[in-house]
Design an enzyme around this catalytic site. Structure first.
Site, PDB file in Angstrom:
ATOM      1  N   ASP A  57       0.878  -1.158   0.000  1.00 61.98           N
ATOM      2  CA  ASP A  57       0.000   0.000   0.000  1.00 61.98           C
ATOM      3  C   ASP A  57       0.928   1.223   0.000  1.00 61.98           C
ATOM      4  OD1 ASP A  57      -1.594   2.222   1.045  1.00 61.98           O
ATOM      5  OD2 ASP A  57      -3.087   0.711   1.559  1.00 61.98           O
ATOM      6  N   LYS A  83     -11.471   4.296  -7.005  1.00 57.05           N
ATOM      7  CA  LYS A  83     -11.945   5.038  -8.184  1.00 57.05           C
ATOM      8  C   LYS A  83     -13.398   4.828  -8.579  1.00 57.05           C
ATOM      9  CE  LYS A  83     -11.424   1.606 -11.521  1.00 57.05           C
ATOM     10  NZ  LYS A  83     -11.552   1.362 -12.915  1.00 57.05           N
ATOM     11  N   SER A 123      -8.909  13.152 -12.967  1.00 54.42           N
ATOM     12  CA  SER A 123     -10.141  12.708 -13.615  1.00 54.42           C
ATOM     13  C   SER A 123     -10.979  13.879 -14.067  1.00 54.42           C
ATOM     14  CB  SER A 123     -10.935  11.890 -12.593  1.00 54.42           C
ATOM     15  OG  SER A 123     -12.241  11.652 -13.056  1.00 54.42           O
ATOM     16  N   TYR A 148     -15.344  10.813  -4.641  1.00 55.33           N
ATOM     17  CA  TYR A 148     -14.223  10.389  -5.487  1.00 55.33           C
ATOM     18  C   TYR A 148     -13.651  11.585  -6.249  1.00 55.33           C
ATOM     19  CZ  TYR A 148     -12.147   8.929  -9.907  1.00 55.33           C
ATOM     20  OH  TYR A 148     -11.336   8.830 -10.996  1.00 55.33           O
ATOM     21  N   LYS A 152      -9.938  13.575  -5.801  1.00 61.14           N
ATOM     22  CA  LYS A 152      -8.977  13.841  -6.881  1.00 61.14           C
ATOM     23  C   LYS A 152      -8.645  15.329  -6.951  1.00 61.14           C
ATOM     24  CE  LYS A 152      -8.099   9.789  -8.656  1.00 61.14           C
ATOM     25  NZ  LYS A 152      -6.743   9.234  -8.613  1.00 61.14           N
ATOM     26  N   ASN A 197     -19.172  -0.914 -12.568  1.00 56.54           N
ATOM     27  CA  ASN A 197     -19.846   0.379 -12.478  1.00 56.54           C
ATOM     28  C   ASN A 197     -19.869   1.043 -13.840  1.00 56.54           C
ATOM     29  OD1 ASN A 197     -20.100   0.622  -9.522  1.00 56.54           O
ATOM     30  ND2 ASN A 197     -17.873   0.512  -9.614  1.00 56.54           N
ATOM     31  N   ASN A 198     -18.826   0.775 -14.598  1.00 60.10           N
ATOM     32  CA  ASN A 198     -18.647   1.504 -15.855  1.00 60.10           C
ATOM     33  C   ASN A 198     -19.313   0.796 -17.024  1.00 60.10           C
ATOM     34  OD1 ASN A 198     -15.614   2.088 -14.366  1.00 60.10           O
ATOM     35  ND2 ASN A 198     -16.962   3.774 -14.881  1.00 60.10           N
ATOM     36  N   ARG A 230     -20.563  10.728 -23.393  1.00 57.79           N
ATOM     37  CA  ARG A 230     -19.252  10.763 -22.729  1.00 57.79           C
ATOM     38  C   ARG A 230     -18.138  10.764 -23.769  1.00 57.79           C
ATOM     39  NH1 ARG A 230     -22.321  11.519 -19.326  1.00 57.79           N
ATOM     40  NH2 ARG A 230     -22.455  10.672 -17.198  1.00 57.79           N
ATOM     41  N   GLY A 293     -26.338  11.448  -9.768  1.00 55.54           N
ATOM     42  CA  GLY A 293     -24.999  12.041  -9.890  1.00 55.54           C
ATOM     43  C   GLY A 293     -24.476  12.096 -11.316  1.00 55.54           C
TER      44      GLY A 293
HETATM   45  C1  UD1 Z   1     -17.286   7.991 -13.914  1.00 50.11           C
HETATM   46  C2  UD1 Z   1     -16.576   9.175 -13.302  1.00 50.11           C
HETATM   47  C3  UD1 Z   1     -15.171   9.287 -13.861  1.00 50.11           C
HETATM   48  C4  UD1 Z   1     -14.423   8.026 -13.606  1.00 50.11           C
HETATM   49  C5  UD1 Z   1     -15.157   6.909 -14.303  1.00 50.11           C
HETATM   50  C6  UD1 Z   1     -14.428   5.610 -14.095  1.00 50.11           C
HETATM   51  C7  UD1 Z   1     -17.872  11.088 -12.619  1.00 50.11           C
HETATM   52  C8  UD1 Z   1     -18.553  12.330 -13.051  1.00 50.11           C
HETATM   53  N1  UD1 Z   1     -17.301  10.388 -13.603  1.00 50.11           N
HETATM   54  O1  UD1 Z   1     -17.505   8.289 -15.249  1.00 50.11           O
HETATM   55  O2  UD1 Z   1     -14.494  10.309 -13.253  1.00 50.11           O
HETATM   56  O3  UD1 Z   1     -13.114   8.141 -14.091  1.00 50.11           O
HETATM   57  O4  UD1 Z   1     -16.494   6.828 -13.768  1.00 50.11           O
HETATM   58  O5  UD1 Z   1     -14.632   5.055 -12.851  1.00 50.11           O
HETATM   59  O6  UD1 Z   1     -17.836  10.758 -11.455  1.00 50.11           O
HETATM   60  N2  UD1 Z   1     -24.162   3.700 -18.028  1.00 50.11           N
HETATM   61  C9  UD1 Z   1     -25.281   2.936 -18.304  1.00 50.11           C
HETATM   62  N3  UD1 Z   1     -25.338   1.661 -17.827  1.00 50.11           N
HETATM   63  C10 UD1 Z   1     -24.343   1.122 -17.053  1.00 50.11           C
HETATM   64  C11 UD1 Z   1     -23.194   1.922 -16.775  1.00 50.11           C
HETATM   65  C12 UD1 Z   1     -23.143   3.197 -17.268  1.00 50.11           C
HETATM   66  O7  UD1 Z   1     -26.203   3.386 -18.983  1.00 50.11           O
HETATM   67  O8  UD1 Z   1     -24.474  -0.033 -16.619  1.00 50.11           O
HETATM   68  C13 UD1 Z   1     -24.057   5.048 -18.603  1.00 50.11           C
HETATM   69  C14 UD1 Z   1     -23.924   6.177 -17.590  1.00 50.11           C
HETATM   70  O9  UD1 Z   1     -25.180   6.618 -17.161  1.00 50.11           O
HETATM   71  C15 UD1 Z   1     -23.137   7.220 -18.384  1.00 50.11           C
HETATM   72  C16 UD1 Z   1     -22.238   6.370 -19.289  1.00 50.11           C
HETATM   73  O10 UD1 Z   1     -22.863   5.092 -19.349  1.00 50.11           O
HETATM   74  O11 UD1 Z   1     -23.987   7.967 -19.209  1.00 50.11           O
HETATM   75  C17 UD1 Z   1     -20.833   6.209 -18.778  1.00 50.11           C
HETATM   76  O12 UD1 Z   1     -20.843   5.753 -17.428  1.00 50.11           O
HETATM   77  P1  UD1 Z   1     -19.531   5.258 -16.679  1.00 50.11           P
HETATM   78  O13 UD1 Z   1     -18.809   4.278 -17.531  1.00 50.11           O
HETATM   79  O14 UD1 Z   1     -19.946   4.807 -15.306  1.00 50.11           O
HETATM   80  O15 UD1 Z   1     -18.606   6.528 -16.579  1.00 50.11           O
HETATM   81  P2  UD1 Z   1     -18.890   8.002 -16.004  1.00 50.11           P
HETATM   82  O16 UD1 Z   1     -20.020   8.010 -15.050  1.00 50.11           O
HETATM   83  O17 UD1 Z   1     -18.892   8.953 -17.116  1.00 50.11           O
END
Ligand code: UD1
Length: 335
Positions: A57, A83, A123, A148, A152, A197-198, A230, A293
């Site tokens: 760490d 993150k 970020s 988060y 940053k 999450n992404n 995005r 958010g």
């Molecule tokens: C977020 C963070 C960014 C971080 C990134 C990676 C904020 C403002 N942005 O980006 O700083 O680096 O995560 O952890 O905090 N979506 C769906 N279905 C899903 C997942 C996502 O529709 O299952 C949509 C979201 O609503 C968004 C887009 O896809 O419109 C991108 O989402 P995501 O990949 O989570 O990235 P951000 O939220 O842009």
């Protein structure tokens, strides 16, 4: 030699590999909190080179002293950190403790050991996303959507103060937009530990059958197709941006801030369509409520990086989709 903290993570591993390929000597520190040990072997195999690895760490002072004593470090790239924006809302103290303490501990150790150059993983989350798009480096920061992003932004401020007090000499704050894609070998890629999450890992896990369907969060935004927009950037381009920043710091002192994005907005539905085309797999989708958010639109102006770093994203969304899919297909359950 370059010390890379968080070098086993998604962006870290692609950057370490690129550094090794470009002939840099590298030491990596990672505690595998959000990564797997296997990535280390794979990087060495792909690069056909060895590097020193420390399982630690970054907040452990003794360990940092050991790393700086055992290696002649010229520059540090600090990726290590928590993150997940959503998780940070439930665990703010963990996020502040981890992200701030690691940055402070590292900066202190660098100063004690006479290392003055740092590239910091920041970020787009540091920006006030109510601002006009595209976001450039002078766009307002703050009013972050989650702890988060705030952590940053606080790290950026800490590092700026450290430079002003001559504790560090040259710092690049790299504000990443949305990294996607994987190494073209299909051997290293994004491997979220729990439910992704992404968007992109959720798409690929749906394609490979690990998830039944993809929920599209919101189709009533004020965007061309109603879904969120995005700035998706291939992780290989992002990795190359770090090399450009390292070269820039050779001759530029003080704090420099750069957006690393593709400079183009792509909607959730556009990304899904591009993925289906690249993979030949249909993604079952369902519209769901907006995610708290989330901002409707977020994309970068990348003129500054282009002018000063001589860097720009080269890979297309189609290539990124093909690479993400190759990675997921070859590693259905991750590493
Ligand atoms: C977020 C963070 C960014 C971080 C990134 C990676 C904020 C403002 N942005 O980006 O700083 O680096 O995560 O952890 O905090 N979506 C769906 N279905 C899903 C997942 C996502 O529709 O299952 C949509 C979201 O609503 C968004 C887009 O896809 O419109 C991108 O989402 P995501 O990949 O989570 O990235 P951000 O939220 O842009």
């Amino acid at each position: 030699m370059i010390l890379v903290t968080g070098g086993a993570g998604y962006i870290g591993s692609h950057t370490v590999l690129k550094l090794l390929e470009r002939g840099f000597d590298v030491a990596v520190a990672d505690n595998f909190i959000n990564s797997k040990t296997k990535v280390i072997e794979r990087m060495k195999k792909l690069a056909k080179r060895d590097f020193s690895f420390y399982e630690t760490d970054v907040r452990e002072k003794d360990q940092l002293d050991k790393i700086f004593s055992e290696n002649k470090i010229d520059l540090v790239i600090h990726f290590a950190g928590l993150k997940a924006p959503g998780e940070s809302v439930d665990k703010p103290l963990e996020y502040y403790a981890n992200n701030l303490d690691s940055t402070i501990a590292l900066t202190c150790a660098m100063n004690e050991h006479g290392v003055f150059k740092l590239v910091f993983s920041s970020s787009a989350a540091v920006y006030d996303l109510r601002s006009d798009m595209p976001l450039d480096e002078a766009s307002p920061t703050g009013n972050c959507a989650n702890p988060y992003g705030r952590s940053k932004r606080m790290c950026e401020q800490i590092l700026t103060d450290a430079v002003n007090a001559n504790k560090l000499r040259s710092v690049a704050l790299l504000r990443y937009f949305n990294p996607i894609g994987a190494h073209e070998s299909g051997q290293i890629g994004e491997d979220p530990q729990d439910t992704p999450n992404n968007l992109m890992p959720y798409i690929t896990q749906t394609a490979v059958g690990r998830r039944s369907r993809l929920y599209v969060y919101g189709n009533d935004y004020d965007t061309p197709d109603g879904t969120g927009v995005r700035d998706y950037i291939h992780v290989e381009d992002l990795a190359a941006g770090h090399i450009a920043a390292i070269e820039y710091l050779e001759n530029n002192h003080g704090v420099s801030v750069f957006n690393l994005g593709a400079g183009k907005g792509v909607s959730v539905m556009e990304l899904i369509c591009a993925f289906e085309k690249a993979s030949g797999v249909e993604i079952k989708t369902e519209f769901a409520a907006r995610r708290p958010g989330d901002s409707p639109i977020c994309y970068a102006s990348v003129d500054k990086a282009k002018t000063l770093l001589g860097w720009e994203a080269k890979k297309t969304i189609a290539e990124a989709c093909a690479d993400s899919w190759r990675w997921q297909k070859s590693n259905p359950n991750g590493y």
